[in-house]
Design an enzyme around this catalytic site. Structure first.
Site, PDB file in Angstrom:
ATOM      1  N   SER A  73       0.864  -1.178   0.000  1.00  0.00           N
ATOM      2  CA  SER A  73       0.000   0.000   0.000  1.00  0.00           C
ATOM      3  C   SER A  73       0.900   1.226   0.000  1.00  0.00           C
ATOM      4  O   SER A  73       2.089   1.146   0.335  1.00  0.00           O
ATOM      5  CB  SER A  73      -0.940  -0.001   1.205  1.00  0.00           C
TER       6      SER A  73
ATOM      7  N   GLU B  81       1.284   5.658   0.679  1.00  0.00           N
ATOM      8  CA  GLU B  81       0.761   6.885   1.283  1.00  0.00           C
ATOM      9  C   GLU B  81       1.199   8.095   0.470  1.00  0.00           C
ATOM     10  O   GLU B  81       2.356   8.197   0.050  1.00  0.00           O
ATOM     11  CB  GLU B  81       1.273   7.029   2.721  1.00  0.00           C
TER      12      GLU B  81
ATOM     13  N   ASP C 138      -1.856  15.916  15.511  1.00  0.00           N
ATOM     14  CA  ASP C 138      -0.950  16.750  16.295  1.00  0.00           C
ATOM     15  C   ASP C 138      -1.737  17.750  17.129  1.00  0.00           C
ATOM     16  O   ASP C 138      -2.717  18.345  16.658  1.00  0.00           O
ATOM     17  CB  ASP C 138       0.019  17.507  15.382  1.00  0.00           C
TER      18      ASP C 138
ATOM     19  N   PHE D 218      12.683  14.772  10.240  1.00  0.00           N
ATOM     20  CA  PHE D 218      11.524  13.949  10.580  1.00  0.00           C
ATOM     21  C   PHE D 218      11.811  13.083  11.802  1.00  0.00           C
ATOM     22  O   PHE D 218      10.997  12.988  12.725  1.00  0.00           O
ATOM     23  CB  PHE D 218      11.157  13.040   9.405  1.00  0.00           C
TER      24      PHE D 218
ATOM     25  N   HIS E 249       3.816  -1.028   3.768  1.00  0.00           N
ATOM     26  CA  HIS E 249       3.207   0.269   3.499  1.00  0.00           C
ATOM     27  C   HIS E 249       4.325   1.269   3.216  1.00  0.00           C
ATOM     28  O   HIS E 249       5.208   1.469   4.056  1.00  0.00           O
ATOM     29  CB  HIS E 249       2.384   0.720   4.717  1.00  0.00           C
TER      30      HIS E 249
END
Length: 295
Positions: free
Chosen positions: A24, A26, A118, A221, A272
């Site tokens: 999959s 994103e 968040d 990140f 993913h």
């Protein structure tokens, strides 16, 4: 004693025998025309691999929400791949969330990634958590629900056990899949999977794979997501010129491929990919895993 070469050969041999691998992808909503062109080029490149679904992240303000809705509908209706919107609950009231969920269901959307989101500045404790959102969605319709999991602990969790119990609450509320935060040390994922099973968490825990196309972005990140960047990864990128994107892409592909080889041998069947709206590296890794266009 097994040599390194024998170990690599064994890993590659086991990879060639893989069956029924699922993938999959994103994406995030584009912010300008250039980004929009890149997004749809990537979606169209990856769609022939017949992924389980393509998920789309969710912004906090109404403009970003509209972009998510539009991308989801186009993937679902025009591209023909199951589209999965992210949905957060810290920035919306329950009635609003129910209405969004009803609209998605009416448009043929059957899976949602349910997240707390968040916290806005100044908010110490939200009114709803991801487990509450899962319950709300299940009350609206029989959605398949994915939630987040953190092999290296959520940044706000006081300890690993607290974080694991939070995942269990989401599973008990009705989630049937967890997608992990990206990671680079595969032992973190494997230990987390074992701990989850021991805690009675019986949902699928899908590893999130991030091919590192920009090392500085990765470090940024990782800094706010509590992801450990191993020393060997720092050394791989040390000394590379910022403009040498070709070498960076080769390194990124090599690192991600090593990850999925190990995980596939450990029984992982679903991967993913955090594409960052790019297709090249994810496509190459999927090809290696045996995910190919049907024609």
């Amino acid at each position: 004693m097994v040599s390194l070469a024998q170990g690599v050969d064994s890993l590659n041999q086991s990879l060639s025998e893989l069956r029924d691998i699922e993938v999959s992808f994103e994406f995030f909503p584009p912010s300008n025309e250039k980004m929009e062109n890149m997004l749809w080029k990537s979606v169209e490149r990856l769609a022939p691999l017949q992924p389980n679904y393509m998920s789309v992240t969710y912004g906090a303000n109404s403009g970003e929400r509209d972009k998510t809705h539009n991308v989801v509908k186009r993937i679902q209706n025009d591209i023909g791949i199951p589209a999965v919107p992210h949905l957060t609950c810290v920035d919306a009231q329950p009635d609003e969330l129910r209405q969004i969920a009803k609209e998605y269901w009416a448009n043929g959307i059957r899976r949602i990634v349910a997240l707390r989101g968040d916290l806005p500045p100044g908010m110490d404790k939200p009114d709803m958590y991801a487990s509450d959102l899962v319950t709300l969605l299940k009350d609206v319709a029989d959605f398949d629900i994915s939630v987040a999991a953190y092999p290296e602990k959520h940044p706000e969790a006081p300890n690993d056990q607290f974080d694991l119990l939070n995942l269990k609450r989401k599973a008990e509320a009705g989630a049937n899949e967890a997608i992990t935060q990206f990671f680079f040390d595969t032992t973190h994922y494997l230990r987390f999977r074992d701990r989850a099973a021991a805690a009675g968490i019986d949902i699928d825990i899908v590893p999130g794979i991030l091919p590192v196309t920009n090392y500085q972005t990765l470090v940024k990140f990782a800094g706010f997501t509590n992801v450990h960047v191993p020393n060997w990864l720092h050394k791989m990128y040390d000394g590379l010129d910022d403009s040498d994107q070709t070498t960076r892409n080769l390194l990124a592909a090599n690192i991600a491929m090593d990850q999925v080889k190990v995980l596939a041998r450990e029984g992982v069947k679903h991967f993913h990919f955090y594409t960052l709206n790019r297709s090249e590296l994810s496509y190459a890794i999927c090809h290696m895993l045996g995910a190919r266009p049907s024609n």
